[in-house]
Enzyme design. Structure first.
Site, PDB file in Angstrom:
ATOM      1  N   TYR A 142       0.798  -1.231  -0.299  1.00  0.00           N
ATOM      2  CA  TYR A 142       0.176  -0.066   0.104  1.00  0.00           C
ATOM      3  C   TYR A 142       0.333   1.179   0.233  1.00  0.00           C
ATOM      4  O   TYR A 142       0.102   2.617  -0.389  1.00  0.00           O
ATOM      5  CB  TYR A 142      -0.788  -0.073   1.349  1.00  0.00           C
ATOM      6  CG  TYR A 142      -2.314  -0.981   1.102  1.00  0.00           C
ATOM      7  CD1 TYR A 142      -1.903  -2.373  -0.251  1.00  0.00           C
ATOM      8  CD2 TYR A 142      -2.851  -1.421   2.408  1.00  0.00           C
ATOM      9  CE1 TYR A 142      -2.750  -2.927  -0.240  1.00  0.00           C
ATOM     10  CE2 TYR A 142      -3.845  -1.830   2.035  1.00  0.00           C
ATOM     11  CZ  TYR A 142      -3.985  -3.025   1.296  1.00  0.00           C
ATOM     12  OH  TYR A 142      -5.410  -4.179   0.594  1.00  0.00           O
ATOM     13  N   LYS A 191       3.181 -15.521   2.568  1.00  0.00           N
ATOM     14  CA  LYS A 191       3.181 -15.791   0.859  1.00  0.00           C
ATOM     15  C   LYS A 191       4.465 -16.013   0.469  1.00  0.00           C
ATOM     16  O   LYS A 191       4.916 -16.069  -0.412  1.00  0.00           O
ATOM     17  CB  LYS A 191       2.794 -15.293   0.052  1.00  0.00           C
ATOM     18  CG  LYS A 191       1.816 -16.202  -1.503  1.00  0.00           C
ATOM     19  CD  LYS A 191       1.579 -17.074  -0.908  1.00  0.00           C
ATOM     20  CE  LYS A 191       0.218 -17.505  -2.851  1.00  0.00           C
ATOM     21  NZ  LYS A 191       0.142 -19.134  -2.465  1.00  0.00           N
ATOM     22  N   ASP A 223      -3.038 -18.210   1.210  1.00  0.00           N
ATOM     23  CA  ASP A 223      -4.508 -19.191   1.013  1.00  0.00           C
ATOM     24  C   ASP A 223      -4.855 -20.241   1.806  1.00  0.00           C
ATOM     25  O   ASP A 223      -6.274 -20.124   1.987  1.00  0.00           O
ATOM     26  CB  ASP A 223      -4.037 -19.273  -0.476  1.00  0.00           C
ATOM     27  CG  ASP A 223      -2.223 -20.356  -0.355  1.00  0.00           C
ATOM     28  OD1 ASP A 223      -1.842 -19.718   0.534  1.00  0.00           O
ATOM     29  OD2 ASP A 223      -2.039 -20.368  -1.791  1.00  0.00           O
ATOM     30  N   ASP A 247      -5.589  -6.446   5.470  1.00  0.00           N
ATOM     31  CA  ASP A 247      -6.348  -6.199   5.524  1.00  0.00           C
ATOM     32  C   ASP A 247      -8.144  -7.432   5.155  1.00  0.00           C
ATOM     33  O   ASP A 247      -8.338  -7.128   5.396  1.00  0.00           O
ATOM     34  CB  ASP A 247      -6.378  -5.107   4.606  1.00  0.00           C
ATOM     35  CG  ASP A 247      -7.279  -4.114   3.638  1.00  0.00           C
ATOM     36  OD1 ASP A 247      -8.689  -4.003   4.703  1.00  0.00           O
ATOM     37  OD2 ASP A 247      -7.299  -3.317   2.823  1.00  0.00           O
ATOM     38  N   ASP A 251     -10.940  -8.947   7.170  1.00  0.00           N
ATOM     39  CA  ASP A 251     -12.243  -8.608   6.612  1.00  0.00           C
ATOM     40  C   ASP A 251     -13.386 -10.064   6.994  1.00  0.00           C
ATOM     41  O   ASP A 251     -14.559  -9.758   7.476  1.00  0.00           O
ATOM     42  CB  ASP A 251     -12.352  -7.551   5.931  1.00  0.00           C
ATOM     43  CG  ASP A 251     -12.671  -5.979   5.493  1.00  0.00           C
ATOM     44  OD1 ASP A 251     -12.467  -5.898   6.792  1.00  0.00           O
ATOM     45  OD2 ASP A 251     -13.147  -5.520   4.912  1.00  0.00           O
TER      46      ASP A 251
END
Ligand code: NAD
Length: 367
Positions: A142, A191, A223, A247, A251
């Site tokens: 980001y 990852k 994942d 992020d 959620d």
């Protein structure tokens, strides 16, 4: 003890829910003898209307001089079409950066009284869901280099995931320390099978783990983590991960607890000062109606007591008072469901009920 608390009520339902959280902090103050001095400051849409900028300098100065910042929410349709630097959310990013807040803590807890609101099968949720996601907040993709160009195949764009060992180390320490206060397990999500930045992430987290021998560490690919959150959420205690993975996963985790109106958050830096806010937005669709759920903000105030004021027992007491109020059947409309055995109450009635339950518990403790 005297503590300074900067209060950003914000826009939409912000002022309504913040008022209820202050009621709860006042109960704690009156029972612990500590003095809480609130300074109300502007940020977001109201700040734009009154000062022309989403984050006035005065707000930054007062927040920097405070022990903690309590925030409702900012934003709304009135300010949606302004350029990026003038949008209310610019205030949010600005205050996090000005206060050096790099760790975002989001607990996702399924309160037993709200088990019906969990979209997972009861057999999956019955172990209980009580996890804390620690998301890196100021680095990663980001904030990395990005750009657009036109190449041989036409238009192209890129964003860069970049982490320094220092950034990873400091967020890992926040996670391990949080785990020491909980069930002593950290799941580090990355990852590393594909990304070099994740391989550094994993190496550094393992180095930090050596300083916390009482905490168990496991690595998990992002994942798999996304699957496990819906397959076996009860297996997680503290999850630490990068800005973008955090992020998305936070959620997902918040959804399985049933209601956006229930979930608090804390943003922390190196010192004890933090910024505490519900994870939901300013809910302009219900603002001014007295029906917003104040519990996420009240639970954010509990995190403020725990992380910025060091009042761990009082924070526990606030969380228990919320659970007791729900056990007693009180619900704001967003969590009322279809059961006949609940009493639907207003924002203020919910705040009053939690305050009453908290007062009873703290008085009993004194006795
Ligand atoms: P939202 O979270 O405000 O609302 C989504 C839905 O959830 C709405 O139907 C709302 O009524 C409901 N809801 C949210 N909080 C509730 C509560 N406490 N009690 C009962 N119902 C609740 O998200 P949105 O509608 O996408 O965004 C509205 C505004 O908030 C936008 O301007 C957005 O940019 C802003 N926003 C601010 C923050 C923040 O201040 N940290 C975070 C997210 C969104």
């Amino acid at each position: 003890m005297k503590y300074k608390i900067a209060v950003i009520a914000g826009d939409g339902i912000g002022p309504e829910i913040v008022e209820e959280a202050i009621k709860i902090l006042d109960v704690v103050a009156s029972h612990t003898g500590c003095e809480l001095e609130y300074t109300h400051v502007l940020m977001g849409g109201r700040a734009l209307d009154e000062t022309g900028v989403p984050l006035p300098d005065e707000t930054v100065e007062i927040c920097k001089a405070s022990d903690a910042v309590l925030l409702g929410a900012v934003g709304g349709p009135k300010w949606d079409n302004l350029p990026g630097h003038l949008r209310p959310e610019a205030g949010l990013l600005g205050i996090r950066s000005a206060l050096g807040l790099y760790a975002n803590l989001r607990p996702a807890t399924l309160m037993p009284a709200l088990a019906d609101a969990c979209p997972l099968k009861p057999s999956v949720a019955c172990d209980g869901i009580d996890m804390l996601i620690v998301r890196e907040l100021t680095g990663g993709i980001y904030f990395g280099k990005r750009g657009r160009s036109v190449g041989e195949d036409g238009e192209e764009a890129f964003d860069t995931e970049r982490y320094t060992a220092k950034e990873i180390e400091r967020i890992a320490r926040v996670a391990f320390k949080a785990a020491q206060r909980r069930r002593k397990k950290v799941t580090s999500v990355d990852k590393a099978n594909v990304l070099e930045s994740s391989r550094l992430w994993r190496e550094v987290v393992h180095r930090v783990a050596k300083d916390f021998p009482d905490v168990e560490l496991e690595d998990m690919l992002v994942d798999n983590a996304a699957m496990q959150i819906v397959r076996a959420p009860g297996r997680f205690d503290v999850m630490v991960t990068s800005n973008m993975f955090g992020d998305i996963l936070s959620d997902e985790a918040s959804m399985i607890t049933g209601s956006i109106g229930m979930l608090p958050s804390a943003s922390l830096g190196d010192g004890s000062r933090g910024l505490y806010e519900p994870i939901h937005g300013s809910a302009p669709d219900i603002a001014g109606q007295g029906i917003a759920n104040p519990l996420a903000t009240i639970l954010s105030a509990a995190m403020l007591l725990r992380y910025s004021l060091g009042l761990e027992r009082e924070a526990d007491a606030v969380e228990r008072a919320v659970a007791k109020t729900l056990d007693d059947g009180l619900r704001t409309p967003d969590i009322a469901g279809s059961s006949q055995n609940v009493k639907v109450v207003s924002t203020a009635e919910m705040g009053d009920a939690v305050a009453k339950s908290l007062k009873t518990a703290l008085t009993a403790r004194e006795g």
